[in-house]
Design an enzyme around this catalytic site. Sequence first.
Site, PDB file in Angstrom:
ATOM      1  N   ARG A 163      -4.098  -2.125   2.068  1.00 16.19           N
ATOM      2  CA  ARG A 163      -2.879  -2.655   1.417  1.00 16.19           C
ATOM      3  C   ARG A 163      -2.428  -4.000   2.004  1.00 16.19           C
ATOM      4  O   ARG A 163      -1.237  -4.277   2.115  1.00 16.19           O
ATOM      5  CB  ARG A 163      -1.718  -1.667   1.529  1.00 16.19           C
ATOM      6  N   SER A 237       3.904   3.978  -4.174  1.00 13.77           N
ATOM      7  CA  SER A 237       4.023   4.386  -2.767  1.00 13.77           C
ATOM      8  C   SER A 237       4.952   3.415  -2.059  1.00 13.77           C
ATOM      9  O   SER A 237       4.718   2.215  -2.068  1.00 13.77           O
ATOM     10  CB  SER A 237       2.673   4.333  -2.061  1.00 13.77           C
ATOM     11  N   GLU A 342       5.107  -0.163   2.565  1.00 13.11           N
ATOM     12  CA  GLU A 342       4.062  -0.937   1.892  1.00 13.11           C
ATOM     13  C   GLU A 342       4.724  -2.025   1.034  1.00 13.11           C
ATOM     14  O   GLU A 342       4.155  -3.086   0.798  1.00 13.11           O
ATOM     15  CB  GLU A 342       3.267   0.037   1.005  1.00 13.11           C
TER      16      GLU A 342
END
Length: 346
Positions: A163, A237, A342
Amino acid sequence: MKTNVNLQPYNSFGFDVVAKEFVEINEVNELQALIRRGTIKNKKVLILSGGNNVLFTKDSFDGLVILMNTKGIKTVADEGNEIVVRAQAGEDWPDFVKKMVAKGYHGIENLAHIPGKVGAAPVQNIGAYGMELKDSFLRCETINLETGRKRVFDNKECVFGYRTSIFKTLLRDQYIITSVDFLLKKNAPLNLDYGNIKSYLEQNGMENPSLQQLHDAICAIRDAKLPDVKQIGSCGSFFKNSVIRAEQLESLQKSYPNIPHYPEADGKVKVPAGWLIEHSGPSTGSGTASWKGWRDEHVGVYEKQALVLVHYGGGKGRDIVDLAQKIQASVEAKFGIRISPEVNFV
Ligand code: EPU
């Protein structure tokens, strides 16, 4: 250029945020002209594409928002089994995947149905179901925000990680991705190994799915687990999964023998943050409540996936920040693991 624009339609959390200045880019030369005229110089700049990974923590953005809306998909090389397809930054990611799958091109099918635009996909190296963007990323073309000059980054130069990429770290806010070239294959084995893909396919009588069937199965799995951002504000997420040392896992397993974990290349282990959040909770006195499905008036933790924070409407980015901090603190207190977001905070 417009002034005082409400960004509510441009961030998937759906927060009301006013941008001091706002410009939509439909052609790459418009962006270069803007830079060369000095419009961007000394300004706080925010590059938005789908707005699917940004959390506005304030009610206003005191700078210039550049919305990338360039369109176009074309084949730039076609040789034997390999094909290179160029997509402009403003193309819708799930639509692009759908089109490639319909043509029979392999390489991005497991990334089906991830909300967002093509230009943002490399920034955080989107990933799902055992596949990451970097696996089929060949190169991207960018514009330097200071000089207006073009620069091409190949796969290695992007320094992709879990990520993350150079565009999220070292070169943050310095380049705008204008197009991405994908190296796809006409024939390739399908990647069916990730957890619930296999079981879903078996349950639906598709042990040997076609590329299209796999794509459609992933869309169905995602629909069942993740909120539709058109109905409930979210950024997918919110936290990253955590990578911990093997010894830390061993000591946690003494108290939590069922803790899920996946080995990493360097001997460490990845622990799903969703599990840690589900097995932690707000302090209620009894200590047994879970965060999963928790909500107050405006924000909460999605009931089907604890890694996803949601905005039910009427709230502020600050409410999500507060909730995220409480979740981090309770996970850390219980498991000794600091989970990190994230999503990009602005
Ligand atoms: N789990 C729970 N409770 C939850 C959620 C997850 O216990 O509420 C545990 C389960 O044990 C499950 C494991 O976590 O087996 C993994 O869950 P899942 O397969 O749903 O994936 P994830 O690790 O929660 C990651 C990505 C998702 C991606 C899925 C599928 C991150 C931060 N998230 O989630 O990506 O779709 O895998 O590949 O890596 C996103 O980045 O926005 C995103 C949605």
